[in-house]
Every structure is written in structure tokens, then in C-alpha cells.
Motif scaffolding. Structure first.
Motif, mmCIF file in Angstrom:
data_model
loop_
_atom_site.group_PDB
_atom_site.id
_atom_site.type_symbol
_atom_site.label_atom_id
_atom_site.label_comp_id
_atom_site.label_asym_id
_atom_site.label_seq_id
_atom_site.Cartn_x
_atom_site.Cartn_y
_atom_site.Cartn_z
ATOM 1 N N THR A 31 0.879 -1.170 0.000
ATOM 2 C CA THR A 31 0.000 0.000 0.000
ATOM 3 C C THR A 31 0.914 1.218 0.000
ATOM 4 O O THR A 31 1.843 1.283 0.794
ATOM 5 N N GLU A 32 0.670 2.118 -0.932
ATOM 6 C CA GLU A 32 1.598 3.241 -1.087
ATOM 7 C C GLU A 32 0.829 4.506 -1.423
ATOM 8 O O GLU A 32 -0.040 4.509 -2.285
ATOM 9 N N THR A 33 1.188 5.587 -0.728
ATOM 10 C CA THR A 33 0.563 6.882 -0.987
ATOM 11 C C THR A 33 1.403 7.667 -1.984
ATOM 12 O O THR A 33 2.616 7.705 -1.871
ATOM 13 N N VAL A 34 0.742 8.250 -2.991
ATOM 14 C CA VAL A 34 1.430 9.175 -3.902
ATOM 15 C C VAL A 34 0.797 10.545 -3.656
ATOM 16 O O VAL A 34 -0.244 10.880 -4.221
ATOM 17 N N ASP A 35 1.427 11.322 -2.762
ATOM 18 C CA ASP A 35 0.814 12.570 -2.290
ATOM 19 C C ASP A 35 0.515 13.533 -3.426
ATOM 20 O O ASP A 35 -0.524 14.180 -3.454
ATOM 21 N N ARG A 36 1.476 13.640 -4.359
ATOM 22 C CA ARG A 36 1.323 14.628 -5.420
ATOM 23 C C ARG A 36 0.075 14.355 -6.264
ATOM 24 O O ARG A 36 -0.541 15.262 -6.791
ATOM 25 N N GLU A 37 -0.305 13.068 -6.371
ATOM 26 C CA GLU A 37 -1.484 12.703 -7.149
ATOM 27 C C GLU A 37 -2.727 12.602 -6.259
ATOM 28 O O GLU A 37 -3.810 12.295 -6.756
ATOM 29 N N GLY A 38 -2.555 12.816 -4.974
ATOM 30 C CA GLY A 38 -3.691 12.737 -4.056
ATOM 31 C C GLY A 38 -4.327 11.364 -4.027
ATOM 32 O O GLY A 38 -5.555 11.227 -3.970
ATOM 33 N N VAL A 39 -3.474 10.323 -4.065
ATOM 34 C CA VAL A 39 -4.029 8.983 -4.179
ATOM 35 C C VAL A 39 -3.278 8.007 -3.275
ATOM 36 O O VAL A 39 -2.083 8.150 -3.030
ATOM 37 N N CYS A 40 -4.043 7.056 -2.728
ATOM 38 C CA CYS A 40 -3.415 5.935 -2.017
ATOM 39 C C CYS A 40 -3.651 4.693 -2.865
ATOM 40 O O CYS A 40 -4.781 4.444 -3.310
ATOM 41 N N THR A 41 -2.577 3.955 -3.135
ATOM 42 C CA THR A 41 -2.675 2.784 -4.008
ATOM 43 C C THR A 41 -2.528 1.504 -3.185
ATOM 44 O O THR A 41 -1.723 1.444 -2.257
ATOM 45 N N HIS A 42 -3.314 0.507 -3.545
ATOM 46 C CA HIS A 42 -3.233 -0.818 -2.900
ATOM 47 C C HIS A 42 -3.004 -1.822 -4.026
ATOM 48 O O HIS A 42 -3.802 -1.888 -4.958
ATOM 49 N N PHE A 43 -1.906 -2.582 -3.943
ATOM 50 C CA PHE A 43 -1.568 -3.503 -5.031
ATOM 51 C C PHE A 43 -1.909 -4.940 -4.661
ATOM 52 O O PHE A 43 -1.542 -5.421 -3.577
ATOM 53 N N LEU A 44 -2.604 -5.612 -5.582
ATOM 54 C CA LEU A 44 -2.962 -7.021 -5.414
ATOM 55 C C LEU A 44 -2.317 -7.816 -6.532
ATOM 56 O O LEU A 44 -2.293 -7.363 -7.684
ATOM 57 N N ASP A 45 -1.807 -8.981 -6.192
ATOM 58 C CA ASP A 45 -1.249 -9.865 -7.209
ATOM 59 C C ASP A 45 -2.286 -10.935 -7.529
ATOM 60 O O ASP A 45 -2.402 -11.929 -6.820
ATOM 61 N N ALA A 46 -3.043 -10.706 -8.601
ATOM 62 C CA ALA A 46 -4.109 -11.634 -8.994
ATOM 63 C C ALA A 46 -3.726 -12.335 -10.295
ATOM 64 O O ALA A 46 -4.549 -12.555 -11.169
ATOM 65 N N GLY A 47 -2.446 -12.675 -10.432
ATOM 66 C CA GLY A 47 -1.950 -13.157 -11.735
ATOM 67 C C GLY A 47 -1.625 -11.927 -12.550
ATOM 68 O O GLY A 47 -0.471 -11.642 -12.819
ATOM 69 N N ALA A 48 -2.641 -11.148 -12.880
ATOM 70 C CA ALA A 48 -2.420 -9.770 -13.337
ATOM 71 C C ALA A 48 -2.327 -8.900 -12.085
ATOM 72 O O ALA A 48 -2.907 -9.219 -11.046
ATOM 73 N N LYS A 49 -1.580 -7.805 -12.191
ATOM 74 C CA LYS A 49 -1.455 -6.892 -11.054
ATOM 75 C C LYS A 49 -2.628 -5.910 -11.059
ATOM 76 O O LYS A 49 -2.944 -5.324 -12.103
ATOM 77 N N LEU A 50 -3.290 -5.785 -9.912
ATOM 78 C CA LEU A 50 -4.386 -4.824 -9.772
ATOM 79 C C LEU A 50 -3.925 -3.680 -8.886
ATOM 80 O O LEU A 50 -3.297 -3.903 -7.850
ATOM 81 N N GLU A 51 -4.238 -2.452 -9.307
ATOM 82 C CA GLU A 51 -3.904 -1.265 -8.516
ATOM 83 C C GLU A 51 -5.217 -0.611 -8.093
ATOM 84 O O GLU A 51 -5.911 -0.009 -8.929
ATOM 85 N N LEU A 52 -5.573 -0.753 -6.825
ATOM 86 C CA LEU A 52 -6.775 -0.087 -6.318
ATOM 87 C C LEU A 52 -6.410 1.351 -5.991
ATOM 88 O O LEU A 52 -5.434 1.612 -5.286
#
Ligand code: CO
Length: 383
Positions: A31-52
């Protein structure tokens, strides 16, 4: 090129995380915050990578997307080898990439987007690894050459970026360069004998490193620049400000100490033991060896010899009280090489200094640390 991930806009990240856990037994690996984009990302490995993608505030582009289109698929991201070349290529093809250059994204990537109006309704992200290096320009320096790398628009204020002992731009300061290139023309150099630079022509001393940095400023016809130095690089910056104050606009020194004693020297000798290093972290060692052009052992040996010269400089440290250059002094509160007291001493000695202590940050400058440090450096240098 391949599909790197799928971006999904979520209004309630906790609920969506719970859904994937219930349905597929998946929990985010990061889980990673990108402050400049005003977004918090959550990464799931579902075979394909999902970025919530979770909006951090009402001004976030993700918040606007949720307002207009609701939750759901947000973008497709394709990985490319050279994201700068991909950006220029997209422009040549008549696309209008969002922003004026690739920018730092989550998960160690530099990214840009193509507007869905140009791509039949799908927001497309192109991403590349942040550790991709721009081409080197080799600057002659007193019997050898120094490798330099530039980032950002040459019309912006110049900033010279200096890495640490036994390090290299690619090993240490590259993430900082990527964070600072939007506001500055960043010139990063590899110190003499380090990284992509030529063989060392002389034994390393602080004065010699400072001379090399001045030669780089001269080669870029830069009369005055901001200096940003990590560890040894910060010591070089301080020496430059002491000897050549007119060449330095403002500076930021991170994890830097000039008051060396025998205890620190012996700790550093242990830290720079190549066999112990290779045993402890074999993959990091082979990366160091690759970046140092197969000569990591001699780089470490030279750095050990250099470190032994540092206590001789300690009596001159008091002269830093004459440095009028505005200086940001920063360090991690968990620095495992220099005691925090050394940072406080330096801050108190410099007449025009500000202090920043980064919680949970150790001596090594990891990409995540650079992301925390960069906004502080940016606002300090801007005055
Ligand atoms: Co993405």
C-alpha cells in the motif's frame, strides 16, 4: 511492452480489500501513498497486477473520476523500457500526454497518461522503472573523467546532486533526481572512481571530491547551483560552500557528518567490508558491482582508505560556522551509522540552517526515503 497492471478506482478501499480477500483470498502486498497525485494505491497480485486507487481528498483526479463515472476500471497500464522515449514518441504520433513529462508514480515507476478522448475511451498509462538511467555525459577531470546525468528542463534552476561514499547516482540518488527534476535542472555526478566515472587518478580526499564537483559545474557552464548531497555528498557540499560560497545558491545535506572520530572510522571499515557485504546481501552486492563496472571491490577499498582520512578534517569542522549559505540539514531518526547528535551538532554550527528529522529512516537512502525527503528539499531550496 506488456500489460503491467489494471487501475481500479475505489470509493471505499476497506470494503474493496475485504471483497478481494473474501472472494479470492487476496490481500494487498503493498500500500503506497502518492501525495502529489492525491491517491493511495493498494496492489494485489491476482496473476495480473491490480492497482486499487483511493482518493485522498476532493481535489484528487481519482475523486473527480468517482464523481463522474463511479467506481470501476480506471486505467490500463503498459510497461515500456524507456518511458521518456515513449513520451516523446506519443507526442510525435499526435497524442497529447497529460503533463509535460513522465512523473513519479507508485511501485517504483515513472508514468504518464494518454487522455481517453485520444484512445477510444480508455485511460492508458505508460510506465517505466524509476531506475532506468539517462545517458551519461563524461566530463574531463584532472587525469580521469566524471560521469554526469541530467534530469529535467535546462531552463530550470540548476541543482547539483551528490551521492555517498562507495555509492553512485544509480545506486543512491536517482529516486531523488526523479522527484526533483520537475522543479530543477538536476545534474547528478558519479564521484571520481565511482559508478560510471573513470578510474580514480588520485587517492580520494574531501578536497578532491569537491574539486571534481566544481569541474562538473564548470563543464555545464553553471556559475551557481543548489547543492543536494547525501552522506559523503553532503560533506562535499559543505566543503564547497566553505571554499567557494559564490558557487552555491542554497543546499540540502542528508545523513551527513564531518566530525569523524576513530570509533566511526572503525564502524565504517566494517560497513565497507566487501566479503561481509556480499555474504549479507548477495543481490545488492552484485548490483553494486554491476553499477561500479565490475570494480566494486576496489571502490570499497578506496572508500575504506578515504574514511581513514576523515578524522584529520575534524579540527576544521568549526570553520563551518562561517558558512552563510542557507542549508537544510536532515537525517533519519534511525540512522544506524551516524548518531543523531552529530546531525544536531552540524545544524547548530551552521548559522543559516533548518533541521529536518525523518521518522523511521535509516542511513541508507532508499527510494521511499527519497520520496519523503524530496518535498522538504524542494520547498527549502525554493526559499
Ligand atoms: Co497505474
Amino acid at each position: 511492452m506488456y500489460l503491467e497492471h489494471l487501475g481500479i478506482a475505489v470509493a471505499d478501499a476497506a470494503a474493496v480489500r475485504a471483497l478481494y480477500e473474501k472472494l479470492l483470498g487476496l490481500t494487498p502486498y503493498k500500500t503506497e501513498t502518492v501525495d502529489r497525485e492525491g491517491v493511495c494505491t493498494h496492489f494485489l497480485d491476482a496473476g495480473a497486477k491490480l492497482e486499487l486507487l483511493e482518493a485522498l481528498g476532493p481535489d484528487s483526479p481519482v475523486a473527480r473520476h468517482l464523481e463522474k463515472r463511479g467506481e470501476g476500471l480506471h486505467h490500463l497500464a503498459f510497461r515500456v523500457d524507456d518511458v521518456d522515449a515513449a513520451f516523446a514518441h506519443a507526442q510525435q504520433l499526435g497524442f497529447q500526454p497529460l503533463g509535460d513529462a513522465p512523473k513519479p508514480g507508485a511501485d517504483g515507476k515513472r508514468i504518464f497518461f494518454l487522455h481517453p478522448r485520444d484512445t477510444h475511451g480508455v485511460l492508458i498509462e505508460l510506465c517505466g522503472d524509476t531506475d532506468a538511467m539517462p545517458p551519461a555525459r563524461h566530463v574531463p577531470f584532472d587525469g580521469t573523467t566524471l560521469a554526469t546525468f541530467t534530469f529535467g528542463d535546462p531552463a530550470r534552476p540548476p541543482l547539483l546532486l551528490l551521492h555517498g561514499a562507495a555509492g553512485a547516482t544509480q545506486l543512491e540518488t536517482l529516486p531523488l533526481a526523479r522527484e526533483l527534476e520537475r522543479d530543477f535542472f538536476v545534474i547528478a555526478l558519479d564521484h571520481e572512481g565511482h559508478g560510471a566515472s573513470g578510474e580514480a587518478a588520485q587517492p580520494a580526499t574531501l578536497f578532491r571530491f569537491a574539486q571534481g564537483a566544481l569541474a562538473v559545474l564548470d563543464a555545464f557552464e553553471t556559475e551557481q547551483a543548489h547543492l543536494v548531497g547525501y552522506s559523503l555528498g553532503g560533506a562535499v557540499a559543505l566543503l564547497m560552500a566553505l571554499q567557494h560560497p559564490a558557487r552555491v545558491t542554497r543546499m540540502a545535506v542528508h545523513a551527513t557528518n564531518l566530525a569523524w572520530d576513530d570509533l566511526l572510522v572503525s564502524q565504517m571499515q566494517a560497513r565497507l567490508d566487501p566479503d561481509a557485504f556480499a555474504r549479507r546481501t548477495p543481490e545488492t552486492w552484485s548490483r553494486f558491482d554491476e553499477v561500479h563496472q565490475g570494480r566494486a571491490r576496489s571502490v570499497f577499498a578506496a572508500a575504506r582508505a578515504f574514511t581513514r582520512t576523515l578524522p584529520a578534517f575534524a579540527p576544521q569542522v568549526a570553520r563551518l560556522a562561517d558558512v552563510q549559505t542557507p542549508t537544510l540539514v536532515s537525517a533519519g531518526d534511525s540512522d544506524d551509522l551516524f548518531p543523531l547528535g552529530k546531525t544536531l551538532d552540524l545544524y547548530r554550527l551552521l548559522p543559516a540552517a533548518r533541521l529536518a528529522i525523518l521518522p523511521g529512516v535509516r542511513h541508507a537512502l532508499r527510494p521511499d526515503d527519497a520520496r519523503v525527503l524530496a518535498p522538504l528539499v524542494r520547498s527549502f531550496l525554493a526559499g
